[in-house]
Scaffold this motif. Sequence first.
Motif, PDB file in Angstrom:
ATOM      1  N   ALA A 141       0.858  -1.190   0.000  1.00 31.27           N
ATOM      2  CA  ALA A 141       0.000   0.000   0.000  1.00 31.27           C
ATOM      3  C   ALA A 141       0.888   1.231   0.000  1.00 31.27           C
ATOM      4  O   ALA A 141       1.964   1.239   0.617  1.00 31.27           O
ATOM      5  CB  ALA A 141      -0.908   0.012   1.219  1.00 31.27           C
ATOM      6  N   CYS A 142       0.462   2.265  -0.709  1.00 27.88           N
ATOM      7  CA  CYS A 142       1.169   3.536  -0.638  1.00 27.88           C
ATOM      8  C   CYS A 142       0.175   4.679  -0.671  1.00 27.88           C
ATOM      9  O   CYS A 142      -0.958   4.527  -1.136  1.00 27.88           O
ATOM     10  CB  CYS A 142       2.217   3.679  -1.745  1.00 27.88           C
ATOM     11  N   ILE A 143       0.608   5.798  -0.144  1.00 30.74           N
ATOM     12  CA  ILE A 143      -0.186   7.020  -0.135  1.00 30.74           C
ATOM     13  C   ILE A 143       0.475   7.998  -1.089  1.00 30.74           C
ATOM     14  O   ILE A 143       1.669   8.297  -0.961  1.00 30.74           O
ATOM     15  CB  ILE A 143      -0.260   7.637   1.287  1.00 30.74           C
ATOM     16  N   LYS A 168       1.447 -15.650   0.734  1.00 29.00           N
ATOM     17  CA  LYS A 168       0.031 -15.901   1.004  1.00 29.00           C
ATOM     18  C   LYS A 168      -0.372 -15.119   2.254  1.00 29.00           C
ATOM     19  O   LYS A 168       0.456 -14.574   2.959  1.00 29.00           O
ATOM     20  CB  LYS A 168      -0.223 -17.394   1.212  1.00 29.00           C
ATOM     21  N   GLY A 169      -1.682 -15.077   2.513  1.00 29.80           N
ATOM     22  CA  GLY A 169      -2.158 -14.409   3.724  1.00 29.80           C
ATOM     23  C   GLY A 169      -2.464 -12.941   3.549  1.00 29.80           C
ATOM     24  O   GLY A 169      -2.483 -12.190   4.524  1.00 29.80           O
ATOM     25  N   HIS A 170      -2.747 -12.513   2.313  1.00 30.09           N
ATOM     26  CA  HIS A 170      -3.041 -11.103   2.058  1.00 30.09           C
ATOM     27  C   HIS A 170      -4.261 -10.625   2.847  1.00 30.09           C
ATOM     28  O   HIS A 170      -4.279  -9.497   3.356  1.00 30.09           O
ATOM     29  CB  HIS A 170      -3.271 -10.869   0.563  1.00 30.09           C
ATOM     30  N   ALA A 171      -5.273 -11.464   2.956  1.00 28.99           N
ATOM     31  CA  ALA A 171      -6.508 -11.044   3.624  1.00 28.99           C
ATOM     32  C   ALA A 171      -6.263 -10.689   5.074  1.00 28.99           C
ATOM     33  O   ALA A 171      -6.862  -9.752   5.610  1.00 28.99           O
ATOM     34  CB  ALA A 171      -7.560 -12.155   3.524  1.00 28.99           C
ATOM     35  N   GLU A 172      -5.378 -11.442   5.726  1.00 27.97           N
ATOM     36  CA  GLU A 172      -5.103 -11.207   7.143  1.00 27.97           C
ATOM     37  C   GLU A 172      -4.262  -9.957   7.378  1.00 27.97           C
ATOM     38  O   GLU A 172      -4.303  -9.379   8.465  1.00 27.97           O
ATOM     39  CB  GLU A 172      -4.386 -12.419   7.759  1.00 27.97           C
ATOM     40  N   LEU A 198      -3.744  -7.153   4.900  1.00 23.89           N
ATOM     41  CA  LEU A 198      -3.932  -5.958   4.077  1.00 23.89           C
ATOM     42  C   LEU A 198      -4.339  -4.731   4.882  1.00 23.89           C
ATOM     43  O   LEU A 198      -3.776  -3.646   4.688  1.00 23.89           O
ATOM     44  CB  LEU A 198      -4.966  -6.226   2.974  1.00 23.89           C
ATOM     45  N   ILE A 199      -5.301  -4.863   5.780  1.00 24.50           N
ATOM     46  CA  ILE A 199      -5.757  -3.688   6.548  1.00 24.50           C
ATOM     47  C   ILE A 199      -4.617  -3.120   7.387  1.00 24.50           C
ATOM     48  O   ILE A 199      -4.431  -1.900   7.473  1.00 24.50           O
ATOM     49  CB  ILE A 199      -6.963  -4.042   7.437  1.00 24.50           C
ATOM     50  N   GLY A 200      -3.827  -4.000   8.000  1.00 19.65           N
ATOM     51  CA  GLY A 200      -2.682  -3.531   8.777  1.00 19.65           C
ATOM     52  C   GLY A 200      -1.663  -2.813   7.925  1.00 19.65           C
ATOM     53  O   GLY A 200      -1.076  -1.801   8.348  1.00 19.65           O
ATOM     54  N   ALA A 260     -11.527  -5.076  -1.010  1.00 15.90           N
ATOM     55  CA  ALA A 260     -11.181  -4.023  -0.052  1.00 15.90           C
ATOM     56  C   ALA A 260     -11.339  -2.643  -0.681  1.00 15.90           C
ATOM     57  O   ALA A 260     -11.898  -1.726  -0.068  1.00 15.90           O
ATOM     58  CB  ALA A 260      -9.752  -4.220   0.449  1.00 15.90           C
ATOM     59  N   ALA A 261     -10.851  -2.493  -1.915  1.00 14.86           N
ATOM     60  CA  ALA A 261     -10.937  -1.193  -2.589  1.00 14.86           C
ATOM     61  C   ALA A 261     -12.384  -0.768  -2.783  1.00 14.86           C
ATOM     62  O   ALA A 261     -12.751   0.390  -2.536  1.00 14.86           O
ATOM     63  CB  ALA A 261     -10.219  -1.258  -3.935  1.00 14.86           C
ATOM     64  N   ARG A 262     -13.226  -1.698  -3.209  1.00 16.79           N
ATOM     65  CA  ARG A 262     -14.630  -1.366  -3.424  1.00 16.79           C
ATOM     66  C   ARG A 262     -15.331  -1.067  -2.106  1.00 16.79           C
ATOM     67  O   ARG A 262     -16.188  -0.176  -2.028  1.00 16.79           O
ATOM     68  CB  ARG A 262     -15.312  -2.505  -4.177  1.00 16.79           C
ATOM     69  N   GLY A 263     -14.951  -1.789  -1.061  1.00 16.22           N
ATOM     70  CA  GLY A 263     -15.551  -1.529   0.244  1.00 16.22           C
ATOM     71  C   GLY A 263     -15.171  -0.160   0.785  1.00 16.22           C
ATOM     72  O   GLY A 263     -16.031   0.583   1.278  1.00 16.22           O
ATOM     73  N   PHE A 264     -13.891   0.180   0.700  1.00 15.94           N
ATOM     74  CA  PHE A 264     -13.451   1.499   1.156  1.00 15.94           C
ATOM     75  C   PHE A 264     -14.106   2.605   0.338  1.00 15.94           C
ATOM     76  O   PHE A 264     -14.510   3.647   0.875  1.00 15.94           O
ATOM     77  CB  PHE A 264     -11.926   1.625   1.055  1.00 15.94           C
TER      78      PHE A 264
END
Length: 230
Positions: free
Chosen positions: A15-17, A35-39, A41-43, A80-84
């Motif tokens: 992720a970048c800003i 693997k483990g992107h879902a766990e 990504l938010i962090g 995640a992108a669509r949810g945000f």
Amino acid sequence: MIVLAIDCSASLCAACIYDTSANRELDRSVLDLGKGHAEHLIGVIDAALAAAGKTYADLGAIAVAVGPGSFTGIRVAVSAARGFALALGIPAIGVNTLEALAMEARAEAGAGTVMAVLGGTAGNAPATVQTAVYDEFGHEVYAPSIMGAGEAAELALRSGAALAGTAARAVADLSEGRLAIALESATADIATYARIASAKGASGGKPSPLYLREPDAKPQAGFVLPRREE
């Protein structure tokens, strides 16, 4: 405008800003997970925001890598992108991995026309590749598709394209040294996705995963119990 870019299309959870008005990246967070992107990504997103001194309220758009790439990682990132975007009332902008690789090849290696080619692993030449061709201005010359590695080599030669992506060396080997390799990555730098999304703007629809091949995981029918007749 402040853009959050996320990419889970390969082994990285990134992720970048990005500040479009200043045309620069403010900060980033990247984990090499496999693997483990879902766990995670938010962090990763929270860490990028904190490092940049921004919050979700500062965001004006979300950029997301839509593939081709990891089936699970792409689904995680796009969801995640669509949810945000829905929660924050801002646009989500999809960027495909092939166009991002092509842009990076032009920026980093000075390539003109670029064929992005994904497929295979180290030491394992692919029979087919996922590919697209982009000209020196980033315009799509050949749409994302799947084809034989030999066909890709012929197309690259006809297009006068340099190669970028995990299958670049395998395709170059089929050209008897006539094709140049600009990049051999599975995905582009996370800031590249932010830059492309910034240039695209929010004119497109909601981002959707770009899948060009069938998933590696197949249903295991041998474990399915027979239906019981009443």
